[in-house]
Design a protein around this motif. Structure first.
Motif, PDB file in Angstrom:
ATOM      1  N   THR A  26       0.848  -1.192   0.000  1.00 22.55           N
ATOM      2  CA  THR A  26       0.000   0.000   0.000  1.00 22.55           C
ATOM      3  C   THR A  26       0.879   1.236   0.000  1.00 22.55           C
ATOM      4  N   TRP A  27       0.221   2.390  -0.035  1.00 22.31           N
ATOM      5  CA  TRP A  27       0.947   3.670  -0.016  1.00 22.31           C
ATOM      6  C   TRP A  27       1.842   3.810   1.205  1.00 22.31           C
ATOM      7  N   ARG A  28       1.451   3.173   2.312  1.00 22.76           N
ATOM      8  CA  ARG A  28       2.207   3.309   3.549  1.00 22.76           C
ATOM      9  C   ARG A  28       3.596   2.688   3.458  1.00 22.76           C
ATOM     10  N   ASP A  29       3.797   1.768   2.505  1.00 24.52           N
ATOM     11  CA  ASP A  29       5.071   1.082   2.386  1.00 24.52           C
ATOM     12  C   ASP A  29       6.143   1.907   1.685  1.00 24.52           C
ATOM     13  N   SER A  30       5.764   3.005   1.047  1.00 24.91           N
ATOM     14  CA  SER A  30       6.769   3.786   0.320  1.00 24.91           C
ATOM     15  C   SER A  30       6.633   5.294   0.491  1.00 24.91           C
ATOM     16  N   HIS A  31       5.426   5.795   0.739  1.00 21.74           N
ATOM     17  CA  HIS A  31       5.237   7.256   0.719  1.00 21.74           C
ATOM     18  C   HIS A  31       6.155   7.992   1.702  1.00 21.74           C
ATOM     19  N   PRO A  32       6.236   7.594   2.966  1.00 21.95           N
ATOM     20  CA  PRO A  32       7.094   8.367   3.881  1.00 21.95           C
ATOM     21  C   PRO A  32       8.559   8.390   3.466  1.00 21.95           C
ATOM     22  N   VAL A  33       9.088   7.238   3.000  1.00 14.86           N
ATOM     23  CA  VAL A  33      10.509   7.190   2.664  1.00 14.86           C
ATOM     24  C   VAL A  33      10.794   7.937   1.366  1.00 14.86           C
TER      25      VAL A  33
ATOM     26  N   GLY B 168      -0.386  11.263  -9.630  1.00 10.27           N
ATOM     27  CA  GLY B 168      -1.034  11.416  -8.342  1.00 10.27           C
ATOM     28  C   GLY B 168      -0.040  11.313  -7.202  1.00 10.27           C
ATOM     29  N   TYR B 169       0.902  10.374  -7.317  1.00  7.42           N
ATOM     30  CA  TYR B 169       1.942  10.216  -6.300  1.00  7.42           C
ATOM     31  C   TYR B 169       2.777  11.496  -6.197  1.00  7.42           C
ATOM     32  N   ALA B 170       3.117  12.087  -7.341  1.00  8.84           N
ATOM     33  CA  ALA B 170       3.904  13.321  -7.342  1.00  8.84           C
ATOM     34  C   ALA B 170       3.180  14.436  -6.587  1.00  8.84           C
TER      35      ALA B 170
ATOM     36  N   GLN C  62     -10.870   0.717  -9.808  1.00  7.23           N
ATOM     37  CA  GLN C  62     -11.464   0.670  -8.476  1.00  7.23           C
ATOM     38  C   GLN C  62     -10.797  -0.394  -7.610  1.00  7.23           C
ATOM     39  N   ALA C  63     -10.465  -1.539  -8.217  1.00  6.65           N
ATOM     40  CA  ALA C  63      -9.754  -2.576  -7.457  1.00  6.65           C
ATOM     41  C   ALA C  63      -8.350  -2.105  -7.083  1.00  6.65           C
ATOM     42  N   TYR C  64      -7.641  -1.498  -8.044  1.00  9.75           N
ATOM     43  CA  TYR C  64      -6.287  -1.034  -7.774  1.00  9.75           C
ATOM     44  C   TYR C  64      -6.293   0.044  -6.696  1.00  9.75           C
ATOM     45  N   ALA C  65      -7.278   0.933  -6.735  1.00  4.63           N
ATOM     46  CA  ALA C  65      -7.372   2.003  -5.738  1.00  4.63           C
ATOM     47  C   ALA C  65      -7.556   1.420  -4.338  1.00  4.63           C
ATOM     48  N   ALA C  66      -8.437   0.421  -4.222  1.00  2.00           N
ATOM     49  CA  ALA C  66      -8.677  -0.188  -2.914  1.00  2.00           C
ATOM     50  C   ALA C  66      -7.416  -0.858  -2.382  1.00  2.00           C
ATOM     51  N   TRP C  67      -6.669  -1.535  -3.262  1.00  2.00           N
ATOM     52  CA  TRP C  67      -5.445  -2.202  -2.821  1.00  2.00           C
ATOM     53  C   TRP C  67      -4.380  -1.187  -2.417  1.00  2.00           C
ATOM     54  N   TRP C  68      -4.238  -0.111  -3.190  1.00  2.00           N
ATOM     55  CA  TRP C  68      -3.219   0.889  -2.876  1.00  2.00           C
ATOM     56  C   TRP C  68      -3.549   1.605  -1.567  1.00  2.00           C
ATOM     57  N   ALA C  69      -4.819   1.918  -1.362  1.00  2.00           N
ATOM     58  CA  ALA C  69      -5.222   2.579  -0.118  1.00  2.00           C
ATOM     59  C   ALA C  69      -5.018   1.652   1.077  1.00  2.00           C
ATOM     60  N   GLY C  70      -5.317   0.364   0.900  1.00  2.00           N
ATOM     61  CA  GLY C  70      -5.143  -0.585   1.982  1.00  2.00           C
ATOM     62  C   GLY C  70      -6.323  -0.700   2.909  1.00  2.00           C
ATOM     63  N   ALA C  71      -7.094   0.372   3.055  1.00  2.00           N
ATOM     64  CA  ALA C  71      -8.276   0.387   3.915  1.00  2.00           C
ATOM     65  C   ALA C  71      -9.243   1.423   3.361  1.00  2.00           C
ATOM     66  N   PRO C  72     -10.553   1.160   3.432  1.00  2.00           N
ATOM     67  CA  PRO C  72     -11.527   2.118   2.876  1.00  2.00           C
ATOM     68  C   PRO C  72     -11.370   3.529   3.424  1.00  2.00           C
ATOM     69  N   ASP C  73     -11.023   3.647   4.692  1.00  2.00           N
ATOM     70  CA  ASP C  73     -10.887   4.976   5.296  1.00  2.00           C
ATOM     71  C   ASP C  73      -9.702   5.755   4.748  1.00  2.00           C
ATOM     72  N   ASP C  74      -8.757   5.061   4.087  1.00  2.00           N
ATOM     73  CA  ASP C  74      -7.571   5.736   3.547  1.00  2.00           C
ATOM     74  C   ASP C  74      -7.770   6.231   2.121  1.00  2.00           C
ATOM     75  N   LEU C  75      -8.846   5.837   1.460  1.00  2.00           N
ATOM     76  CA  LEU C  75      -9.033   6.207   0.052  1.00  2.00           C
ATOM     77  C   LEU C  75      -9.027   7.710  -0.168  1.00  2.00           C
ATOM     78  N   ALA C  76      -9.613   8.465   0.756  1.00  2.00           N
ATOM     79  CA  ALA C  76      -9.724   9.914   0.584  1.00  2.00           C
ATOM     80  C   ALA C  76      -8.579  10.677   1.233  1.00  2.00           C
ATOM     81  N   ARG C  77      -7.618   9.988   1.810  1.00  2.00           N
ATOM     82  CA  ARG C  77      -6.463  10.670   2.404  1.00  2.00           C
ATOM     83  C   ARG C  77      -5.681  11.420   1.326  1.00  2.00           C
ATOM     84  N   PRO C  78      -5.031  12.530   1.664  1.00  2.00           N
ATOM     85  CA  PRO C  78      -4.255  13.257   0.648  1.00  2.00           C
ATOM     86  C   PRO C  78      -3.085  12.467   0.097  1.00  2.00           C
ATOM     87  N   GLU C  79      -2.554  11.497   0.853  1.00  2.00           N
ATOM     88  CA  GLU C  79      -1.473  10.666   0.343  1.00  2.00           C
ATOM     89  C   GLU C  79      -1.954   9.707  -0.746  1.00  2.00           C
ATOM     90  N   VAL C  80      -3.266   9.471  -0.800  1.00  2.00           N
ATOM     91  CA  VAL C  80      -3.842   8.526  -1.759  1.00  2.00           C
ATOM     92  C   VAL C  80      -4.646   9.253  -2.835  1.00  2.00           C
TER      93      VAL C  80
END
Length: 304
Positions: A128-135, A160-162, A212-230
């Motif tokens: 998910t985004w948590r595995d790379s975004h901070p580093v 989007g990542y940029a 939609q499937a890729y978005a759910a996997w990248w977010a990792g959790a439904p509550d993370d979909l709308a986070r600014p990192e995602v």
């Protein structure tokens, strides 16, 4: 009317990429995991003529939440650039660095006299985004500190990542990127824009079910979909550096780009949006296409 070359590639590229709608999330997950296990994570340079003679590559190993991954620093040989371009590759967060990404990034390196930093971030569905975004945000902050100028760029998911990285750097404070370059960025993984299904019906490449499937996997959790990192297009856009964004209208992501343009105006963020009718996803990266040549000229004017 789009050029004949564009029309040919609009027909050919989705077929070469074997683009199709989602069969089921379980089948797609298994397919991707099998592909990831069988694909070496190396820098694909075959589309850059004389790459080894022309460029020097320094591989840095980054350690994220789930383990190590590579980041490639590419510089034209015989140069010591003071400018850095951090490029985030596209691929729906499920595909790695593509030869076209390397071709485009090295072309920018030559024209701008810049170093290109290309992180090969861990992919969904395993990550998910948590595995790379901070580093990667740490990496961007370091290059912003060590360079006279840092440009952050990306295409599709990488666009989007940029933007998400730019939001993180703004919130942290410290040296900031000078410009953002976004090609058909995926900025709203909630697909909340009501026109998305309509645009997707005309898109020969991207399919809404898979996104939609890729978005759910990248977010990792439904509550993370709308986070600014995602979904950075839904975040606070104030205080960002000047940005240039391209998109065509045969692109499922066009409604998200339009949303970003509207929200940028509300936030008084200096975003220039170039939308061209009937062009496909990430058209500025297509080879030998007049519309891509025009986008290239605009890009160099903006970044210089």
């Amino acid at each position: 009317m789009p050029s004949r070359r564009h029309q040919l590639l609009a027909w050919a590229v989705p077929r070469l990429r074997k683009a199709s709608e989602l069969e089921s999330p379980d089948v797609e997950r298994a397919r991707l995991e099998e592909r990831h296990a069988a694909t070496p994570r190396t820098l694909p340079t075959r589309l850059v003529r004389g790459f080894e003679k022309r460029f020097c590559v320094v591989t840095e190993v980054l350690t994220g939440a789930s383990g190590e991954f590579a980041s490639y620093g590419i510089t034209p040989r015989g140069t010591d650039p003071r400018h850095t371009l951090l490029y985030l590759h596209g691929g729906g967060y499920v595909s790695g660095v593509d030869p076209n990404h390397v071709r485009y990034a090295t072309r920018l390196a030559v024209e701008l006299g810049a170093r290109v930093v290309l992180p090969d971030y861990p992919l969904a569905p395993e990550h998910t985004w948590r595995d790379s975004h901070p580093v990667i945000a740490d990496l961007a902050a370091r290059w912003a500190e060590d360079s006279d100028r840092l440009v952050i760029a990306g295409d599709s998911a990488g666009g989007g990542y940029a933007l998400a990285l730019a939001l993180t750097l703004r919130d942290r404070g410290g040296p900031q990127p000078s410009h953002l370059l976004l090609h058909s960025p995926w900025v709203d993984l909630t697909t909340s824009t009501p026109e998305t299904a309509e645009f997707s019906a005309r898109d020969p490449w991207l399919f809404l079910g898979k996104l939609q499937a890729y978005a759910a996997w990248w977010a990792g959790a439904p509550d993370d979909l709308a986070r600014p990192e995602v979904s950075p297009g839904l975040g606070d856009l104030g205080g960002l550096p000047p940005a240039l964004m391209f998109c065509g209208t045969r692109d499922t992501l066009a409604p998200g780009c339009r949303l970003l343009e509207r929200r940028a105006a509300e936030a008084e963020w200096d975003l220039t949006y170039v939308e061209v009718a009937d062009l496909i996803h990430v058209y500025p990266l297509l080879p030998f296409v007049p519309e891509a040549d025009d986008a290239w000229r605009r890009t160099l004017e903006f970044l210089r």
